[in-house]
Scaffold this active site. Structure first.
Site, PDB file in Angstrom:
ATOM      1  CG  HIS A 186     -28.523  23.260  -3.088  1.00  0.00           C
ATOM      2  ND1 HIS A 186     -28.791  22.419  -3.797  1.00  0.00           N
ATOM      3  CD2 HIS A 186     -28.831  24.762  -3.427  1.00  0.00           C
ATOM      4  CE1 HIS A 186     -28.870  23.122  -5.160  1.00  0.00           C
ATOM      5  NE2 HIS A 186     -28.938  24.198  -4.643  1.00  0.00           N
ATOM      6  CD  GLU A 225     -28.200  19.319  -3.490  1.00  0.00           C
ATOM      7  OE1 GLU A 225     -29.160  19.738  -2.937  1.00  0.00           O
ATOM      8  OE2 GLU A 225     -27.662  20.255  -4.075  1.00  0.00           O
ATOM      9  CB  CYS A 259      -0.979  -0.110   1.071  1.00  0.00           C
ATOM     10  SG  CYS A 259      -1.875   1.475   1.252  1.00  0.00           S
ATOM     11  CB  CYS A 310      -3.260   2.577  -1.490  1.00  0.00           C
ATOM     12  SG  CYS A 310      -3.339   0.971  -0.799  1.00  0.00           S
ATOM     13  CE1 TYR A 348       2.765   3.473   7.198  1.00  0.00           C
ATOM     14  CE2 TYR A 348       2.643   1.190   7.604  1.00  0.00           C
ATOM     15  CZ  TYR A 348       2.075   2.269   7.105  1.00  0.00           C
ATOM     16  OH  TYR A 348       0.695   2.265   6.427  1.00  0.00           O
ATOM     17  CE  LYS A 381      -5.158   3.929  -6.332  1.00  0.00           C
ATOM     18  NZ  LYS A 381      -5.745   2.602  -6.026  1.00  0.00           N
ATOM     19  CD  GLU A 388      -7.434   2.285  -8.901  1.00  0.00           C
ATOM     20  OE1 GLU A 388      -8.089   2.522  -8.144  1.00  0.00           O
ATOM     21  OE2 GLU A 388      -6.369   1.903  -8.430  1.00  0.00           O
ATOM     22  CE1 TYR A 394      -7.329  -1.132  -6.744  1.00  0.00           C
ATOM     23  CE2 TYR A 394      -8.053  -3.517  -6.680  1.00  0.00           C
ATOM     24  CZ  TYR A 394      -7.247  -2.477  -5.921  1.00  0.00           C
ATOM     25  OH  TYR A 394      -6.486  -2.733  -5.110  1.00  0.00           O
TER      26      TYR A 394
HETATM   27  C1  LIG Z   1      -1.176  -0.907  -7.730  1.00  0.00           C
HETATM   28  C2  LIG Z   1      -2.202  -1.169  -6.345  1.00  0.00           C
HETATM   29  C3  LIG Z   1      -2.810  -0.443  -5.833  1.00  0.00           C
HETATM   30  C4  LIG Z   1      -3.836  -0.468  -4.706  1.00  0.00           C
HETATM   31  N1  LIG Z   1      -4.596   0.329  -4.374  1.00  0.00           N
HETATM   32  C5  LIG Z   1      -5.494   0.254  -3.310  1.00  0.00           C
HETATM   33  C6  LIG Z   1      -6.373   1.235  -2.898  1.00  0.00           C
HETATM   34  O1  LIG Z   1      -6.419   2.239  -3.395  1.00  0.00           O
HETATM   35  N2  LIG Z   1      -7.070   1.077  -1.599  1.00  0.00           N
HETATM   36  C7  LIG Z   1      -7.050   0.038  -1.003  1.00  0.00           C
HETATM   37  O2  LIG Z   1      -7.580  -0.276   0.026  1.00  0.00           O
HETATM   38  N3  LIG Z   1      -6.282  -1.322  -1.331  1.00  0.00           N
HETATM   39  C8  LIG Z   1      -5.405  -0.941  -2.254  1.00  0.00           C
HETATM   40  N4  LIG Z   1      -4.457  -1.880  -2.766  1.00  0.00           N
HETATM   41  C9  LIG Z   1      -4.382  -3.358  -2.100  1.00  0.00           C
HETATM   42  C10 LIG Z   1      -3.540  -2.961  -0.946  1.00  0.00           C
HETATM   43  O3  LIG Z   1      -2.254  -2.598  -1.338  1.00  0.00           O
HETATM   44  C11 LIG Z   1      -3.475  -4.162  -0.309  1.00  0.00           C
HETATM   45  O4  LIG Z   1      -4.447  -4.863   0.043  1.00  0.00           O
HETATM   46  C12 LIG Z   1      -2.658  -4.083   1.043  1.00  0.00           C
HETATM   47  O5  LIG Z   1      -1.248  -3.649   0.847  1.00  0.00           O
HETATM   48  C13 LIG Z   1      -2.469  -5.572   1.684  1.00  0.00           C
HETATM   49  O6  LIG Z   1      -1.611  -5.634   3.013  1.00  0.00           O
HETATM   50  P1  LIG Z   1      -0.924  -6.728   3.471  1.00  0.00           P
HETATM   51  O7  LIG Z   1      -0.537  -6.506   4.784  1.00  0.00           O
HETATM   52  O8  LIG Z   1      -1.827  -7.970   3.311  1.00  0.00           O
HETATM   53  O9  LIG Z   1       0.335  -7.067   2.368  1.00  0.00           O
HETATM   54  P2  LIG Z   1       1.407  -6.165   2.001  1.00  0.00           P
HETATM   55  O10 LIG Z   1       0.889  -4.869   2.272  1.00  0.00           O
HETATM   56  O11 LIG Z   1       1.485  -6.634   0.479  1.00  0.00           O
HETATM   57  O12 LIG Z   1       2.595  -6.646   2.650  1.00  0.00           O
HETATM   58  C14 LIG Z   1       3.135  -7.646   2.717  1.00  0.00           C
HETATM   59  C15 LIG Z   1       4.700  -7.355   2.877  1.00  0.00           C
HETATM   60  O13 LIG Z   1       5.303  -8.731   3.286  1.00  0.00           O
HETATM   61  C16 LIG Z   1       6.757  -8.655   2.507  1.00  0.00           C
HETATM   62  N5  LIG Z   1       7.022 -10.135   2.578  1.00  0.00           N
HETATM   63  C17 LIG Z   1       6.617 -11.086   1.743  1.00  0.00           C
HETATM   64  N6  LIG Z   1       7.141 -12.221   1.797  1.00  0.00           N
HETATM   65  C18 LIG Z   1       7.914 -11.981   2.800  1.00  0.00           C
HETATM   66  C19 LIG Z   1       8.988 -13.020   3.598  1.00  0.00           C
HETATM   67  N7  LIG Z   1       9.086 -14.199   2.973  1.00  0.00           N
HETATM   68  N8  LIG Z   1       9.790 -12.296   4.252  1.00  0.00           N
HETATM   69  C20 LIG Z   1       9.613 -11.095   4.629  1.00  0.00           C
HETATM   70  N9  LIG Z   1       8.766 -10.161   4.088  1.00  0.00           N
HETATM   71  C21 LIG Z   1       8.125 -10.765   3.053  1.00  0.00           C
HETATM   72  C22 LIG Z   1       6.455  -8.024   1.276  1.00  0.00           C
HETATM   73  O14 LIG Z   1       7.899  -7.364   0.914  1.00  0.00           O
HETATM   74  C23 LIG Z   1       5.503  -6.993   1.955  1.00  0.00           C
HETATM   75  O15 LIG Z   1       6.106  -5.556   2.301  1.00  0.00           O
HETATM   76  C24 LIG Z   1      -3.657  -1.753  -4.186  1.00  0.00           C
HETATM   77  C25 LIG Z   1      -2.709  -2.717  -4.354  1.00  0.00           C
HETATM   78  C26 LIG Z   1      -2.055  -2.185  -5.563  1.00  0.00           C
HETATM   79  C27 LIG Z   1      -0.835  -3.398  -5.965  1.00  0.00           C
END
Ligand SMILES: Cc1cc2nc3c(=O)[nH]c(=O)nc-3n(C[C@H](O)[C@H](O)[C@H](O)COP(=O)(O)OP(=O)(O)OC[C@H]3O[C@@H](n4cnc5c(N)ncnc54)[C@H](O)[C@@H]3O)c2cc1C
Length: 460
Positions: free
Chosen positions: A438, A443, A43, A48, A99, A51, A184, A180
């Protein structure tokens, strides 16, 4: 397990993992989190946030044009892609720092390397070769773009990961997919001036969304010059002296400087060591979990995109929070995956919450559908050929609003607010009794009286 290095080991520092780590640490747990790429996850780093920044950038062309209708002379505007990428990178780096600081403040150990499950209570860190033990392990590894079946020349395509960091703005781009993310990015590149083609194997973009939204956005994109090629697939990609040629299944070809595949995402579970510890996986490799995010192994849990629920950031965050409260805070709760508002940040954008008409029709005995399509006030002076669409789906028996679908400026913001009312069970009578604000577009949602209103000029 009596003795362990950590109470909780989180694999993946994205939306779900970071929230779970922070909440668990706040409950007093000794927590470690491993990240193989960058803290913040999809994200923040390549989803997100960047993007939406690109979406904002892409909308300035309209703003400059529209300004003329309001008396502004904005002269010639120039766009600098590398400047946008640099500004975006700076903001992402700032967010990553935030973060990291939040995790540090709570004493969470951050391990910046890949981690794999080495046993029900063991995690192996692949770079350092260390193995650590934990009472509980949370899989929060998210997903990655999937490229589908291998086709010749696939190495030449980009995915959303690369699209954020292109060296230059492509003059021509073909985007493959109808979900999406594809839609987008088509809006982004088209808004920034690229000749944009969307290629989709289905008959209409945005499968699963309300049909009226799908039709209205298809029409709006056509007006904006986005070419949509449906019911076709790419069979091969050829690199030429002039860029790329995407060869289609019917023998047709699309020339482009970049071809982006956005045909789906796959959970990051490959090589994680889940099979060896008996964690059940689903149809596409996702971790199968129950409502409390428990896997089939007693010590292993999973949240976010790596599970097959709703792949959205707020959902991943809440699943991580619920998991941590349940397992470490003595406050069990789980996430309800209903009435989740969602957006498509196309231009014009989509905001939606609840059931699309086709699903509502299956679930409700009787359905009342209210629709309005109108020219927004701003478009009167800007002269932009633009229509806003709003649709409410009402359960005819209970009068509850079960679906709200909006296309047009700010519709994502409107859908977020409508979601509160709908979660509380608001009826159509409640919407009607709410005073309009309005002059706004929103609305219209509280003044929908007829089951269908033909397109009109902006309300006075
Ligand atoms: C282009 C794009 C646009 C998006 N736009 C939106 C939006 O507008 N609104 C919305 O709500 N959602 C959006 N999403 C979806 C959103 O990004 C995800 O739903 C969200 O990030 C999921 O969070 P997560 O914690 O499950 O995984 P992630 O955020 O993907 O985090 C997983 C992390 O684990 C790490 N990782 C993986 N395997 C390992 C390992 N073995 N050891 C150590 N680290 C590892 C990865 O590097 C990553 O940093 C978008 C996604 C994309 C690709």
């Amino acid at each position: 397990m009596d003795q362990a290095d950590f109470d909780l080991f989180v694999i993946g520092a994205g939306s779900g993992g970071v929230r779970a780590a922070r909440i668990a640490a706040g409950h007093g747990a000794n927590v470690a989190i491993a990240e193989e790429y960058r803290i913040g996850g999809t994200c923040v780093i390549r989803g997100c946030v960047p993007k939406k920044l690109l979406v904002y950038a892409s909308r300035f062309a309209d703003a400059f044009e529209d300004a003329r209708g309001f008396g502004w002379d904005v002269g010639d505007a120039d766009f600098d892609w590398p400047a946008l990428v640099a500004a975006k990178d700076k903001e992402i780096a700032r967010l990553e720092t935030v973060y990291r600081a939040n995790l540090d403040r709570l004493g969470v150990a951050i391990l910046e390397e890949r981690a794999e499950v080495a046993g029900p209570n063991a995690v192996r860190l692949t770079r350092s070769g260390r193995t650590v033990t934990a009472r509980k392990i949370l899989i929060a590894t998210g997903g990655k773009p999937s490229l589908g079946e291998p086709i010749p020349g696939i190495e030449h395509v980009i995915t959303s990961n690369e699209a954020f960091d292109l060296q230059s703005l492509p003059g021509r781009i073909a985007i493959y997919g109808g979900g999406y993310i594809a839609v987008e990015f088509a809006g982004i590149f088209s808004g920034l001036g690229a000749e944009t083609t969307l290629v989709y194997r289905g008959d209409k973009i945005l499968r699963g969304f309300d049909e009226d939204l799908r039709d209205a956005l298809t029409e709006a994109y056509a007006k904006r010059g986005v070419r949509i090629v449906t019911e076709h697939t790419f069979k091969s990609i050829e690199k030429t002296g002039d860029g790329l040629v995407g060869h289609l299944d019917d023998g047709g070809a699309i020339e482009a400087d970049q071809i982006m595949f956005a045909i789906g995402r796959a959970p990051n579970t490959a090589g994680l060591g889940l099979e060896a510890v008996g964690v059940k996986r689903g149809w596409n490799g996702h971790v199968v979990v129950d409502e409390y995010s428990r896997s089939s192994s007693a010590t292993i849990f999973a949240v976010g995109d790596v599970t097959d629920r709703l792949a959205l950031t707020p959902v991943a965050i809440r699943e991580g929070h619920a998991f941590a409260d349940t397992e470490f805070g003595g406050k069990p709760w789980f996430v309800e995956h209903t009435m989740v508002p969602t957006a498509v940040f196309s231009t014009p954008e989509i905001g939606t919450v609840g059931l699309p008409e086709h699903l509502a029709a299956e679930r409700c005995g009787k359905l009342d559908v209210y629709k309005a399509s109108f020219r927004p006030l701003k478009a009167t002076l800007s002269g932009r050929d633009e229509t806003m669409m709003m649709k409410l789906i009402v359960d005819g028996e209970s009068d509850k609003v079960v679906g709200c679908h909006i296309l047009g400026e700010d519709s994502a913001e409107i859908a977020q607010m409508a979601a509160i009312a709908m979660r509380l069970g608001a009826t159509k009578a409640d919407f009607d009794a709410t005073m309009g604000l309005h002059p706004t577009s929103a609305e219209e949602l509280v003044t929908l009286r007829e089951t269908w209103i033909a397109p009109t000029e902006a309300a006075g």
